[in-house]
Design an enzyme around this catalytic site. Sequence first.
Site, PDB file in Angstrom:
ATOM      1  N   GLU A 165      14.626  -1.568  46.401  1.00 41.94           N
ATOM      2  CA  GLU A 165      13.391  -1.909  47.118  1.00 41.94           C
ATOM      3  C   GLU A 165      12.215  -1.297  46.368  1.00 41.94           C
ATOM      4  OE1 GLU A 165      13.619  -1.537  51.336  1.00 41.94           O
ATOM      5  OE2 GLU A 165      11.469  -1.245  51.552  1.00 41.94           O
ATOM      6  N   LYS A 174      14.408   8.125  57.641  1.00 42.13           N
ATOM      7  CA  LYS A 174      13.269   7.308  58.064  1.00 42.13           C
ATOM      8  C   LYS A 174      13.626   6.799  59.453  1.00 42.13           C
ATOM      9  CE  LYS A 174      10.766   3.033  56.851  1.00 42.13           C
ATOM     10  NZ  LYS A 174      10.557   2.004  55.813  1.00 42.13           N
ATOM     11  N   GLU A 209       8.983   0.864  60.811  1.00 38.40           N
ATOM     12  CA  GLU A 209       9.289  -0.446  60.235  1.00 38.40           C
ATOM     13  C   GLU A 209      10.664  -0.948  60.668  1.00 38.40           C
ATOM     14  OE1 GLU A 209       6.702  -0.542  56.173  1.00 38.40           O
ATOM     15  OE2 GLU A 209       8.622   0.472  56.012  1.00 38.40           O
ATOM     16  N   ARG A 235      11.036  11.982  57.580  1.00 37.94           N
ATOM     17  CA  ARG A 235       9.782  11.353  57.147  1.00 37.94           C
ATOM     18  C   ARG A 235       8.784  11.199  58.281  1.00 37.94           C
ATOM     19  NH1 ARG A 235       9.899   6.176  54.840  1.00 37.94           N
ATOM     20  NH2 ARG A 235       8.785   6.506  52.900  1.00 37.94           N
ATOM     21  N   ARG A 279      -3.869   2.335  62.217  1.00 43.19           N
ATOM     22  CA  ARG A 279      -2.584   2.678  61.611  1.00 43.19           C
ATOM     23  C   ARG A 279      -2.647   4.036  60.918  1.00 43.19           C
ATOM     24  NH1 ARG A 279       0.361  -0.402  56.612  1.00 43.19           N
ATOM     25  NH2 ARG A 279       1.726   1.355  56.113  1.00 43.19           N
ATOM     26  N   ASP A 323      -0.295   3.951  52.808  1.00 42.29           N
ATOM     27  CA  ASP A 323       0.957   3.679  52.099  1.00 42.29           C
ATOM     28  C   ASP A 323       0.767   3.559  50.598  1.00 42.29           C
ATOM     29  OD1 ASP A 323       3.621   3.188  51.745  1.00 42.29           O
ATOM     30  OD2 ASP A 323       3.489   1.056  52.188  1.00 42.29           O
ATOM     31  N   GLU A 368       5.406  13.454  49.710  1.00 40.74           N
ATOM     32  CA  GLU A 368       6.072  12.249  49.199  1.00 40.74           C
ATOM     33  C   GLU A 368       5.085  11.443  48.380  1.00 40.74           C
ATOM     34  OE1 GLU A 368       8.677   9.914  51.821  1.00 40.74           O
ATOM     35  OE2 GLU A 368       7.838   8.070  50.965  1.00 40.74           O
ATOM     36  N   GLU A 382       4.244   0.362  43.344  1.00 44.92           N
ATOM     37  CA  GLU A 382       4.233  -0.791  44.247  1.00 44.92           C
ATOM     38  C   GLU A 382       2.861  -1.437  44.341  1.00 44.92           C
ATOM     39  OE1 GLU A 382       5.627   0.316  48.101  1.00 44.92           O
ATOM     40  OE2 GLU A 382       5.127  -1.600  49.045  1.00 44.92           O
ATOM     41  N   HIS A 394      -5.272  -1.675  50.725  1.00 46.18           N
ATOM     42  CA  HIS A 394      -4.366  -2.635  51.383  1.00 46.18           C
ATOM     43  C   HIS A 394      -4.926  -4.051  51.313  1.00 46.18           C
ATOM     44  CE1 HIS A 394      -1.384  -4.193  54.174  1.00 46.18           C
ATOM     45  NE2 HIS A 394      -0.827  -3.014  54.252  1.00 46.18           N
ATOM     46  N   TRP A 431      -0.836  -5.712  59.589  1.00 44.25           N
ATOM     47  CA  TRP A 431      -0.206  -6.271  58.399  1.00 44.25           C
ATOM     48  C   TRP A 431      -1.234  -7.005  57.524  1.00 44.25           C
ATOM     49  CZ3 TRP A 431       4.721  -8.983  60.924  1.00 44.25           C
ATOM     50  CH2 TRP A 431       5.608  -7.980  61.363  1.00 44.25           C
TER      51      TRP A 431
END
Lengths: 699, 699
Positions: free
Chosen positions: A166, A286, A290, A323, A335, A364, A386, A392, A518, A540
Amino acid sequence: MKAMRTLVRASAMAVTAALLTAPAAAEDGYRLWLRSDAPAEGPIAISRLGDTPTLRLAEAELRRDLPAAANLPVVVALASDPAVSALRLPVAELGNEGYLVRPSSIGGRQVLLITGNTDRGVLYGAFALIRHVASGGQVANATLRSAPKVKLRVLNHWDNLDGTVERGYSGESLWDWWKLPDYRDPRYTDYARANASIGVNGTVLNNVNAKADSLTAPYIAKAAALADVFRPWGIRVYLSARFSAPIEIGGLKTADPRDPAVAAWWKAKADEIYRAIPDFGGFLVKANSEGQPGPRDYGASHADGANMLAAAVKPHGGIVMWRAFVYADTDPEDRAKQAYTEFKPLDGKFADNVLVQVKNGAIDFQPREPFHPLFGAMPKTPLMMEFQITKEYLGQATHLAYLGPLFTEVLEAKTGRGQETVASVVDGESENHQLTGMAGVANIGDDRDWTGGTFNQANWYAFGRLAWDPSLDSAAIAREWAQQTFGTDPRVIGPVVDMMMRSREAVVDYTGPFGLAHLMATGHHYGPGPWVSELQRPEWNPVYYHRADRQGIGFDRTRTGSNAVAQYAPAVAKLYASPRTTPESELLWFHHLPWDYRLKSGETLWDGMVRRYDRGVATVAAMRREWDGLRALVDTERWEKTAAFLAIQEREARWWRDASLSYWQSVNGLPLPAGAAPPEHDLAWYKAQSYPHAPGNPH
Amino acid sequence: MKAMRTLVRASAMAVTAALLTAPAAAEDGYRLWLRSDAPAEGPIAISRLGDTPTLRLAEAELRRDLPAAANLPVVVALASDPAVSALRLPVAELGNEGYLVRPSSIGGRQVLLITGNTDRGVLYGAFALIRHVASGGQVANATLRSAPKVKLRVLNHWDNLDGTVERGYSGESLWDWWKLPDYRDPRYTDYARANASIGVNGTVLNNVNAKADSLTAPYIAKAAALADVFRPWGIRVYLSARFSAPIEIGGLKTADPRDPAVAAWWKAKADEIYRAIPDFGGFLVKANSEGQPGPRDYGASHADGANMLAAAVKPHGGIVMWRAFVYADTDPEDRAKQAYTEFKPLDGKFADNVLVQVKNGAIDFQPREPFHPLFGAMPKTPLMMEFQITKEYLGQATHLAYLGPLFTEVLEAKTGRGQETVASVVDGESENHQLTGMAGVANIGDDRDWTGGTFNQANWYAFGRLAWDPSLDSAAIAREWAQQTFGTDPRVIGPVVDMMMRSREAVVDYTGPFGLAHLMATGHHYGPGPWVSELQRPEWNPVYYHRADRQGIGFDRTRTGSNAVAQYAPAVAKLYASPRTTPESELLWFHHLPWDYRLKSGETLWDGMVRRYDRGVATVAAMRREWDGLRALVDTERWEKTAAFLAIQEREARWWRDASLSYWQSVNGLPLPAGAAPPEHDLAWYKAQSYPHAPGNPH
């Protein structure tokens, strides 16, 4: 006669061609930053006192990687060896993993001593010496001393049991689960060696979006085979645990952490794992994020869940990394506030072998985010950093983006509690935590060069070096990486370091300047998608984050908005409360501002944005020119690959810029400032682009 | 003093250790059978007449791969070069791809001439000489002449656009579609080179279960980049075409091949492809099989569909390979009969640039199947052989199964029409077809050794050699492969060839002796599943194929059963009509027989089956012992990998044997013959095994 002449001519030509033929062992990047294999002039004088597998590795590394020109015998030895303890060196401060390298007299001979309190320390010392020499230092005068500031320096592999990764952009998983435990690929050793060379001492083998299968007996045996390979390199194995495993593979009806049968199941599972892997590190979890299961499914808290697991591994010395990246399945107010809201009240409630693992920012892994407000807000809890090494959101495999500056920007951030920095929270100095950690989401796959591109290797390297010492300078790390990777020729190192140090800001510029975030396309997160507005959940959608309309742009996180700024300590919250005191690089993260807001430069926000997009594209073009200039100085294979990638990056930087500007103009109706080139296509064209087979998508 | 002694001792030990250290360039299998890189003593005398990219490659290969000890100057030249044509050699018979290697006098000098009518022929000649020398031959007396008997020698990659490979067991797809066309991995060149060395001249890049996306402009550009790399190596690119692409990417409402708009769409698409790839080979199509769309969806025939596509590529010299592997979505009378039933009536109806591609057997690449009844039954149609190189049903990556004997067993089979063999159908000799072909479903992925194991390389190699000349002997191919791969030491080659030649029959023995087939687990096809009976469609279940009950076992395909034997020519059908004249290796494929049926050996069928299972296991154990004996003679890395694989294979051969016998006993209630070991577990245990993350599953 003519045939003979042709023959002779062709023959001469051919000999020349043969001399130009690349060697069979091409520079394919496999050797990473450890490149001085096989000294040309035979073994140098290297001796070892004592005999453990790890000491033997330390010795072998020096033989393999130190140039033959080393002009002083080298001795590797534990500090407890009588020959070393007689020297009364200051070794106590080295702790369990530190090293000391210095000229010493042993048995009447002048040698360079590499020592530490453990064989792992000695191994790190050997690699430090190799790094010192490969960066242009001498053996004779080497005096090196270091101990890691962070205890757990851990890679997180988001690798699935079916071999996919992933958010992986460098091939399949390194772990050939199917052939394990029988077949141990020699590459596992090379992986451990590379990690040991930069101080990484732990690896979470499987994706945080975990399958319960990874905790079944066959997979424990597979993990144990990897642990056996990694052990002499000082690397412990950890597993991501699926919280609902007691149901899925344990036959229980619940995974409620307060149910004694659940706790007993995990305890038995931990016992089973430790029988196979005596030095198993522990679990990464986790939970309730999600769609992953977790204690909240049963009305229990994250602390309840973490502590139940912690109790299972505690008798064996294991730990739990829990996490804080929670992403609830209900629509949030903001968020960015969720993790703090949920975890801050739990401070002091976690068992002493639990770390809470917090992403560097509150959303993120965006190209730029302000530091996560949890840092400094949970003083009683060890917070593990982290970072995401795999890019990504920063161009994935092909865009050059050196993450050192991103990492250090966060680590150096002041939390607002006195002089406390994020680094001092993470390394435990701030609250005197002994259990400390830093995690990096790995960018490693089975591509021949490990990371899908030479410059991506630098991010793995920088993560390891900063996990060892968060106070290191990112430019210095870039330089030492470049010297080890390309050799010490300053004609190469100058431009390479320059490219690296400009690269991350270029990505920020061409994807989302002034704290925008984002804005990427959905799913694969590749390329621009600021117009996306129709996904089911509000957060999203990129429009949720930029909130652009005819009047202005940006997310108001002040008191007039979500008031996320209040999650920071007052000294920081105050700065973020006003656009004038907010760093312009984070402006639109915290504020919704009119398009004609005046920047410090005097430009309007809109004009400034256009200029940043253009600067990002121009920087990539400049990086490309710098690389072009190195053609004769870098081996063909690595040069050509990076050249191809820079061509992709330049094209895609323009794509990001043009697509974004098209969209912003459709919202604000403003003309481009004078001199700015119009987008190549209209907005409909950009919206129509699709990439159904982009890599790295979650399953 | 003691410290110094220890130091000296350790130092001496260490020097020894250093000498034993493996070289940096380990034997990781990347070089395949082309291993004599970089002659140690400098370039030998090699000259080239003429200048084309392919001639230059021929010359470079000789420089790279011929040992320095070559004792005669070598000249590569086209037969049309005046210096060669003056020799009046018999080159006409070499055709477009053949070669001639022989000592000759050119320009007054004695040389070894490598020539052909095309530069591709010369390149094949260069590789033939390298093979000759690596197999122990001399340059001085080399006299080699060969022309391929089959025109299209094509690999079929079942590679998906997302990088996964259906039935792939050696990593991800070689094609990094995401980075193409910008980045051309040097590995693409090495792939083409390896193929050219064995005469493969075409490659279908994408899975027969195709996505229409592969025909969009971006993917055509990506395929064109690969075609550019492959072209000088004599390799053409083909694409699998999804029949419904006119709907999915063309915006049409139908894909009916009789609709002029559909034909026009394909014609325009072909024109577009040929603009990017002027030597594009053509299309491979899987239609109306396993859910793929096709002409039958519109009531049109396979010939209608194939001819419509053939018309699109015809102006450019392209061809269509239309698969006969139909697998309808209605329950068949006998799955083995479907292809013949559907295609036999179409003989004579296909355009002259269509080949019908037929699997070697009527089911699906089982460890043993009788030859496909279509061979010999469609004299007016070029039939292309489809072999599977990837070992979907023969232990996948880890089991050693050399497929040479499987391939030649089919090729040598007599069709029953005079002396016609399957080979003579495939190579066109039987009906004087000029358009001929052989396809192999590739076992190539991005694993470092290409095929997931050293011995799997031999199957790629054997396919190429047999596609060039279907009359070659499989043992001779094994020997030349082994000599090139491991060196010519007879202490190595003897055991290696012996292992290879026994290996496929061992797999037959431990998975399904006496013509049993399709007994594997569902989905991934890994391991035993003879008990599976509850899948939706009857012919998805192993019980459909073995039909075992208390009385007997086997599929009656004679007149009393499905009468599939009638699909063979009378001379063959007559043999298969009776168990007494059916080869015992195919007995239960054609006959349902009582458990106490007497074999030629005098044993009952049941006792004979048990003995075969045991023989299979014993053969693997013997192979393992043979390999153990080679430990000192084979490099460590390759030796250890194969040793690990043989350990897996021995364990899994037992698993197959024990699981199968458990199940047969549960059906027939018979005891094991005296001396046969009972299964290790009970049947329930075997049924409970599951492998949720087995590789190679289709999406």
